[in-house]
Design a protein around this motif. Structure first.
Motif, mmCIF file in Angstrom:
data_model
loop_
_atom_site.group_PDB
_atom_site.id
_atom_site.type_symbol
_atom_site.label_atom_id
_atom_site.label_comp_id
_atom_site.label_asym_id
_atom_site.label_seq_id
_atom_site.Cartn_x
_atom_site.Cartn_y
_atom_site.Cartn_z
ATOM 1 N N GLN A 223 0.849 -1.182 0.000
ATOM 2 C CA GLN A 223 0.000 0.000 0.000
ATOM 3 C C GLN A 223 0.890 1.239 0.000
ATOM 4 O OE1 GLN A 223 -2.730 0.283 3.254
ATOM 5 N NE2 GLN A 223 -3.697 2.146 2.509
ATOM 6 N N GLN A 224 0.792 2.016 -1.069
ATOM 7 C CA GLN A 224 1.589 3.227 -1.182
ATOM 8 C C GLN A 224 0.890 4.370 -0.438
ATOM 9 O OE1 GLN A 224 4.577 3.562 -2.592
ATOM 10 N NE2 GLN A 224 4.706 1.455 -3.322
ATOM 11 N N VAL A 225 1.650 5.013 0.442
ATOM 12 C CA VAL A 225 1.118 6.131 1.221
ATOM 13 C C VAL A 225 1.566 7.431 0.564
ATOM 14 C CG1 VAL A 225 1.052 7.258 3.461
ATOM 15 C CG2 VAL A 225 1.191 4.749 3.318
ATOM 16 N N ALA A 226 0.599 8.219 0.111
ATOM 17 C CA ALA A 226 0.929 9.486 -0.531
ATOM 18 C C ALA A 226 1.501 10.457 0.491
ATOM 19 C CB ALA A 226 -0.308 10.074 -1.196
ATOM 20 N N GLY A 227 2.483 11.193 0.088
ATOM 21 C CA GLY A 227 3.118 12.167 0.962
ATOM 22 C C GLY A 227 3.970 13.113 0.140
ATOM 23 N N ARG A 228 4.699 13.976 0.820
ATOM 24 C CA ARG A 228 5.504 14.965 0.120
ATOM 25 C C ARG A 228 6.592 14.301 -0.730
ATOM 26 N NH1 ARG A 228 6.772 19.992 -0.592
ATOM 27 N NH2 ARG A 228 8.933 20.713 -0.632
ATOM 28 N N GLY A 229 7.214 13.250 -0.213
ATOM 29 C CA GLY A 229 8.257 12.567 -0.964
ATOM 30 C C GLY A 229 7.730 11.963 -2.252
ATOM 31 N N GLU A 230 6.557 11.342 -2.156
ATOM 32 C CA GLU A 230 5.945 10.737 -3.351
ATOM 33 C C GLU A 230 5.560 11.820 -4.361
ATOM 34 O OE1 GLU A 230 2.489 9.441 -5.764
ATOM 35 O OE2 GLU A 230 2.476 10.904 -4.116
ATOM 36 N N GLN A 231 5.065 12.948 -3.887
ATOM 37 C CA GLN A 231 4.702 14.048 -4.785
ATOM 38 C C GLN A 231 5.940 14.621 -5.484
ATOM 39 O OE1 GLN A 231 2.638 16.729 -2.167
ATOM 40 N NE2 GLN A 231 0.808 15.424 -1.989
ATOM 41 N N LEU A 232 7.007 14.772 -4.741
ATOM 42 C CA LEU A 232 8.243 15.289 -5.330
ATOM 43 C C LEU A 232 8.832 14.294 -6.332
ATOM 44 C CD1 LEU A 232 9.863 16.835 -2.139
ATOM 45 C CD2 LEU A 232 9.200 18.091 -4.193
ATOM 46 N N PHE A 233 8.712 13.007 -6.015
ATOM 47 C CA PHE A 233 9.204 11.977 -6.929
ATOM 48 C C PHE A 233 8.535 12.111 -8.301
ATOM 49 C CE2 PHE A 233 9.304 7.700 -8.767
ATOM 50 C CZ PHE A 233 10.633 7.331 -8.564
ATOM 51 N N ARG A 234 7.266 12.444 -8.296
ATOM 52 C CA ARG A 234 6.538 12.617 -9.544
ATOM 53 C C ARG A 234 6.867 13.960 -10.207
ATOM 54 N NH1 ARG A 234 1.769 9.415 -9.915
ATOM 55 N NH2 ARG A 234 1.452 8.076 -8.109
ATOM 56 N N SER A 235 6.807 15.025 -9.429
ATOM 57 C CA SER A 235 6.914 16.363 -10.020
ATOM 58 C C SER A 235 8.313 16.701 -10.516
ATOM 59 C CB SER A 235 6.470 17.417 -9.002
ATOM 60 O OG SER A 235 7.315 17.412 -7.859
ATOM 61 N N THR A 236 9.339 16.085 -9.951
ATOM 62 C CA THR A 236 10.711 16.386 -10.383
ATOM 63 C C THR A 236 11.166 15.532 -11.558
ATOM 64 O OG1 THR A 236 11.578 14.880 -8.692
ATOM 65 C CG2 THR A 236 11.434 17.220 -8.115
ATOM 66 N N GLY A 237 10.313 14.618 -12.004
ATOM 67 C CA GLY A 237 10.639 13.814 -13.182
ATOM 68 C C GLY A 237 11.251 12.459 -12.900
ATOM 69 N N CYS A 238 11.359 12.078 -11.620
ATOM 70 C CA CYS A 238 11.962 10.779 -11.293
ATOM 71 C C CYS A 238 11.179 9.623 -11.913
ATOM 72 C CB CYS A 238 12.032 10.595 -9.778
ATOM 73 S SG CYS A 238 12.968 11.870 -8.916
ATOM 74 N N ALA A 239 9.844 9.754 -11.911
ATOM 75 C CA ALA A 239 8.990 8.675 -12.410
ATOM 76 C C ALA A 239 9.125 8.464 -13.907
ATOM 77 C CB ALA A 239 7.531 8.961 -12.052
ATOM 78 N N ALA A 240 9.700 9.433 -14.614
ATOM 79 C CA ALA A 240 9.873 9.275 -16.057
ATOM 80 C C ALA A 240 10.985 8.287 -16.384
ATOM 81 C CB ALA A 240 10.175 10.630 -16.701
ATOM 82 N N CYS A 241 11.921 8.088 -15.455
ATOM 83 C CA CYS A 241 13.070 7.214 -15.700
ATOM 84 C C CYS A 241 13.063 5.960 -14.842
ATOM 85 C CB CYS A 241 14.380 7.974 -15.448
ATOM 86 S SG CYS A 241 14.732 9.270 -16.646
ATOM 87 N N HIS A 242 12.302 5.973 -13.737
ATOM 88 C CA HIS A 242 12.352 4.862 -12.793
ATOM 89 C C HIS A 242 10.964 4.261 -12.593
ATOM 90 C CE1 HIS A 242 16.486 5.791 -11.602
ATOM 91 N NE2 HIS A 242 16.133 7.071 -11.577
ATOM 92 N N ARG A 243 10.956 2.974 -12.268
ATOM 93 C CA ARG A 243 9.716 2.245 -11.999
ATOM 94 C C ARG A 243 9.623 1.923 -10.520
ATOM 95 N NH1 ARG A 243 8.854 -3.239 -11.236
ATOM 96 N NH2 ARG A 243 6.727 -3.986 -11.640
ATOM 97 N N ILE A 244 8.427 2.045 -9.971
ATOM 98 C CA ILE A 244 8.117 1.567 -8.623
ATOM 99 C C ILE A 244 6.838 0.748 -8.737
ATOM 100 C CG2 ILE A 244 7.419 2.207 -6.293
ATOM 101 C CD1 ILE A 244 9.190 4.614 -6.430
ATOM 102 N N ALA A 245 6.935 -0.520 -8.437
ATOM 103 C CA ALA A 245 5.789 -1.425 -8.565
ATOM 104 C C ALA A 245 4.626 -0.944 -7.711
ATOM 105 C CB ALA A 245 6.197 -2.839 -8.145
#
Length: 316
Positions: A223-245
């Protein structure tokens, strides 16, 4: 800085003289033989040099004679090297023998400058994705399917098996096995440009029960818990290069981060995995591993870097 320590000492530099399995054991025996032969040849050369410089004229004449040249320069090397070839091939034949059909299979793909790891099912389909780290059960042979997505790399974990090249467009097969639990360091053994020397690998061997528990936990949906770290991971472009199941982060350009929080090392085996090194890697990986394909994020304030690192630490 060194990666995590093995059960018998530091994982780096990995030693060919401390085999932890049958595939590495035969190579260790051959290595000792080659070293002994090299020492013998060195002593013969020293003796010949001493005779040439200080020996009696009669000995010098015999040393430079045609018969000595034929025996020492042609006949002796041909006999010795032919015998060594036959013995070496027979000693390491287990590397080419078929492994059991039910052996665990893992596909490892060399990238610039890290390793993509995919655990395979009986049909050869990936069931678990990881990067730069491989978990295996003790006492069980594991078949590695070695590939490359860019240039020639070479996979080598000296304590578990020999080295084998990873060639673009081709799949090579390498068996490994660990007979005792521990963490074993590996390295790319073929120059592949840029930070080649910092392209390490970690193999962790567990008792079978512990290994199966780890794999079962990884298959359990998280269960993924939304938070500031998860939001930053998306907004800074990390999710464009990396996968998290379990999330919509499905980038494949960089290492899979689904289990990054449980890895023993970062940066392809070159850093211990803790919050400090994780923050440093996110902020400026180029100062740690110059030339790697991850951009620096120097624009992010310390609190944002810490929030992203906290989010990634939770991915286990």
């Amino acid at each position: 800085m060194q990666p995590a320590a093995a059960n018998t000492g530091p994982g780096w530099p990995a030693s060919i003289f401390d085999p932890a399995g049958p595939y590495a054991g035969s190579i260790t025996t051959l290595s000792w033989l080659l070293l002994a032969m090299a020492a013998g040849v060195f002593l013969v050369v020293l003796v010949a040099l001493w005779v040439a410089l200080f020996g009696k004229h009669r000995l010098q004449k015999r040393l430079g004679g045609t018969r000595t040249i034929w025996i020492g320069g042609i006949i002796f090397p041909v006999i010795v090297l032919s015998g060594l070839l036959v013995y070496g091939l027979s000693l390491t034949r287990n590397l080419a023998e078929p492994v059991p059909a039910n052996a665990m299979r893992v596909r490892i793909t060399g990238e610039m400058w890290w390793w993509r790891v995919a655990y395979l099912d009986a049909r050869g389909q990936p069931v678990n994705i990881d990067a730069n780290e491989l978990h295996i059960p003790v006492g069980q042979p594991v078949v590695l399917e070695l590939e490359s997505s860019d240039v020639i790399h070479s996979f080598w974990v000296p304590q578990l098996s020999g080295k084998l090249d990873m060639i673009p467009g081709r799949r090579n097969i390498l068996p490994i096995q660990a007979d005792r639990p521990g963490t074993y360091g590996g390295q790319c053994a073929e120059y592949c440009g840029g930070p080649h020397a910092l392209m390490g690998f970690v193999v962790i061997a567990h008792e079978p029960a512990q290994y199966h528990a780890i794999m079962a936990a990884r298959r359990t949906p998280r269960q993924q818990v939304a938070g500031r770290g998860e939001q930053l991971f998306r907004s800074t472009g990390c999710a464009a290069c990396h996968r998290i199941a379990g999330t919509d982060a499905n980038g494949i350009a960089g290492p899979d981060l689904s289990h990054v929080g449980s890895r023993s090392s970062l940066g392809a085996g070159i850093l211990p995995n803790n919050r400090g090194t994780l923050i440093g890697w996110i902020g400026d990986s180029q100062s740690i591993k110059p030339g790697n394909r991850m951009p620096a994020y120097k624009m992010l304030p310390a609190q944002d870097l810490a929030a992203i690192a906290t989010y990634l630490e939770a991915q286990k």
